[in-house]
Design an enzyme around this catalytic site. Structure first.
Site, PDB file in Angstrom:
ATOM      1  N   MET A   1     -47.145  36.257  26.157  1.00  0.00           N
ATOM      2  CA  MET A   1     -48.151  36.661  25.191  1.00  0.00           C
ATOM      3  C   MET A   1     -47.589  36.597  23.778  1.00  0.00           C
ATOM      4  O   MET A   1     -46.379  36.683  23.574  1.00  0.00           O
ATOM      5  CB  MET A   1     -48.623  38.090  25.477  1.00  0.00           C
ATOM      6  CG  MET A   1     -49.212  38.293  26.870  1.00  0.00           C
ATOM      7  SD  MET A   1     -50.585  37.205  27.262  1.00  0.00           S
ATOM      8  CE  MET A   1     -49.879  36.307  28.635  1.00  0.00           C
ATOM      9  N   CYS A   2     -48.440  36.503  22.828  1.00  0.00           N
ATOM     10  CA  CYS A   2     -48.046  36.446  21.424  1.00  0.00           C
ATOM     11  C   CYS A   2     -48.065  37.848  20.820  1.00  0.00           C
ATOM     12  O   CYS A   2     -48.353  38.832  21.500  1.00  0.00           O
ATOM     13  CB  CYS A   2     -49.006  35.537  20.654  1.00  0.00           C
ATOM     14  SG  CYS A   2     -49.245  33.915  21.424  1.00  0.00           S
TER      15      CYS A   2
END
Length: 254
Positions: free
Chosen positions: A1-2
């Site tokens: 995930m960012c």
């Protein structure tokens, strides 16, 4: 995930939240606290988008390298004073390219957009929704990624005149319906309005005397940070902050 964050309020420098704070975006790029099973570092690119003055189109700086390797952005961010900005670091999903064009924020006209998460079953799960777009739109996506397609679908709604909060939440509902279990934390701003969604991933909000920050993770230990409940949306305007339930049924919240 960012990891991503956005600010709306009185003019500030993006450098504080990106580089100076105890758990700034720079720290989150190599030592995130809440990735929820989506990797351990965010080293696949980064970006900053900001508004140089009210009414002006946004400017953007993106690179494909890790944020901690860049020698230009810290000074650039420190030189900027802006009423709104979006910044992000990327952890690319396996099978998706690592390119500058894949890094948020995405930009069109006055809009800046970022997606923190993943679309399950990509790309097959999105076949039907992608089919709504003109073929030219699909052929000219900035990158062959789920985030770039989400942006194309959202900007189509914005071009059609949909209210930004409804456009973002409607997109979340549609994607969840065809790709259950997706992580769909979105940030969208035009410099006057800020919209965020919390869908199976963390999002926090902090209200100060000067403005409002939405971020994947709190940037400091300030108790003013509040977790946005899962399956909720946030709308920030000059009038204040609204946190609204985001269900699979069309919401009637204002």
């Amino acid at each position: 995930m960012c990891r991503h964050l956005a600010y709306l309020g009185a003019p500030v420098s993006p450098a504080e939240l990106m580089f100076a704070a105890p758990h700034a975006l720079l720290v989150q790029s190599y030592a995130p606290l809440d990735m929820r099973g989506g990797g351990s570092v965010n080293a696949d690119g980064f970006g900053l988008g900001w508004y140089p003055e009210p009414g002006a189109p946004p400017q953007r700086y993106r690179r494909r390298e890790p944020l901690w390797t860049d020698q230009t952005l810290p000074a650039l961010a420190a030189s900027v004073r802006t009423r709104a900005f979006v910044a992000a670091v990327r952890n690319g999903t396996t099978g998706m390219p690592v390119t500058e064009a894949a890094a948020a924020p995405f930009l069109e006209d006055r809009w800046l957009f970022s997606h923190n998460g993943v679309v399950r079953g990509w790309p097959g799960s999105m076949r039907g929704l992608a089919g709504r777009l003109d073929v030219t739109e699909l052929f000219t996506l900035e990158a062959p990624t789920d985030s770039a397609l989400l942006w194309a679908l959202l900007r189509a709604r914005l071009r059609a005149g949909e209210e930004p909060l409804e456009a973002a939440t409607a997109l979340v509902r549609e994607v969840e319906a065809v790709a259950p279990g997706s992580r769909l934390n979105l940030l969208l701003t035009d410099g006057e309005l800020l919209v965020g969604t919390a869908w199976t991933h963390a999002l926090s909000v902090r209200r100060t005397e000067t403005g409002v920050v939405l971020a994947s993770e709190p940037c400091d230990p300030d108790p003013a940070w509040t977790a946005v409940p899962d399956h909720h949306a946030v709308r920030v305007t000059a009038a204040g902050v609204d946190i609204l339930p985001l269900t699979l049924e069309r919401s009637t919240a204002g």
